[in-house]
Design an enzyme around this catalytic site. Sequence first.
Site, short mmCIF file in Angstrom:
data_model
loop_
_atom_site.label_atom_id
_atom_site.label_comp_id
_atom_site.label_asym_id
_atom_site.label_seq_id
_atom_site.Cartn_x
_atom_site.Cartn_y
_atom_site.Cartn_z
N HIS A 1 108.89 108.02 -24.25
CA HIS A 1 109.39 106.74 -24.29
C HIS A 1 109.15 106.01 -25.90
O HIS A 1 107.91 106.37 -26.30
CB HIS A 1 108.92 105.87 -23.24
CG HIS A 1 109.43 105.98 -22.17
ND1 HIS A 1 110.68 105.76 -21.51
CD2 HIS A 1 108.89 107.05 -20.84
CE1 HIS A 1 111.00 106.22 -20.25
NE2 HIS A 1 109.80 106.97 -19.88
N SER B 1 105.03 106.82 -15.42
CA SER B 1 105.73 106.33 -16.47
C SER B 1 104.96 105.18 -17.30
O SER B 1 104.71 104.07 -16.81
CB SER B 1 107.05 106.02 -16.37
OG SER B 1 107.93 105.61 -17.59
#
Length: 490
Positions: free
Chosen positions: A53, A342
């Site tokens: 990410h 995440s």
Amino acid sequence: MTILKSDVAVIGGGIVGTAIARELSKYQLDVVLLEKEPDIAMGTTKANSAILHAGFDAHPGSLKARLNVRGNAMYHQLKDELALEIKWTGSLVVATSDDEMNTVQELFERGKTNGVPGLAILNREEVLAKEPKLSSGVKGALWAPSAGIFLPFGAAIAFAENAVKNGVKVLTECPVTGIEVTDGHVTGVKTSQGMIATQFVINAAGLYADDVSGLANDNSFTISPRKGEYILFDKNAGSIISNIIFPVPSKKSKGILLCPTVHGNIFIGPNAQDISDKDDLATTPAGLNEVIIGAKRLMPALPLNASITEFAGLRAAANEGDFVIRPSEVTAGLIHAAGIQSPGLTSAPAIAEFVVNILRECGLALTPKPNFLATNEAKVVFRDLTDEQKQVLISKNSLYGRVICRCETITEGEILDAIHSPCGAKTVDGVKRRTRAGMGRCQGGFCGPKITAILARELSVPIADIRKEKAESYLFYDKISGNCEVTDHD
């Protein structure tokens, strides 16, 4: 019975635990990594979206924000050092309404605050120029060029192999049964294989981090499993997307996305279901339908007839909302690296740095190792070689000329490399994760029996002792006789 004495014991062989072990191997320390399963990377690390990410989603000032951006930057160097499979594709957060465009603007501002490089807001035409098969109802998107895709279990294996090269001991099938505490300080870890004397314990146990913490009388946080289901498409579906495509996120998750893989497949998912069972990896018709409906919002013409498998993964959601990375306030010597959902994969190497700094602050002497070996050799990937390179390789070792997995063109030579490498494969799925044998359209229907026989031969065990993945996942109900040698019969 004390079987080992160590300076630091790391509990958990996922990408966070292996990254920490590798970071600790830079110093003159005795380090042991403990994993309850037969192989590393068996939990969240093997079933996730495999995305690096950019870092625009996490709230400024949080550990997630800080460690995401740092971890993303670190992977550029680690890609070369550890021969990691990474593609810097970039990502799009796609809006389909004016309200969603307002959220895109918020993410843009948040990303700038977090220090994410290269962010831009694209209009409808610019989005469709990048991804022409997206819905015509697209309004615009946030473009993050620093996002990428990679192989998470490949990275965890690379971290572990490099750690072993630098002196770390990895014990698999070694569940932790207790933590010994004397006068408020950790003095050892009890395992199924015996006691490990140590002054510091790193709790990187993923979904079970709160259980491990409780063994040392620290109940300061809880971990709840959050299930996500995925659908994977065959490579013959074609390159219908080039970038990671997110919807506008909700408070609960980043949403159902469309994403390429480093090996040319695409997948859709995940959904997000809060559950209670930390071992529930079942997919459901309702869940998979939710994934399909969500993905079709952004791309109506999905190649559903090219799907080859469905799977589910569990995220370790902490009740605190952020990563739980800190020394225990109850038991000295216990350091938590928990609640790593995440962007945990992206953050892993930065988490490792952060944990080592905590150890330094807690009094652990960290003397750099003068002979630290920073690099791993690249693995042989037969299918990626030129014809000339293949001939040279086969002339040196004929087993590289024997294809075992037809779907992915994986040779016996590559399988032997996977079995005999540091932290080598002991199970059928261990071979799959290291080589891709069994990841193609037939999902191991052709190569599975051959790999089972190769494992039995190379590990010098009866073929009935070979397991698919976990400790009790034996492939045969009864012992069978006969040799385990692989034959040339198809």
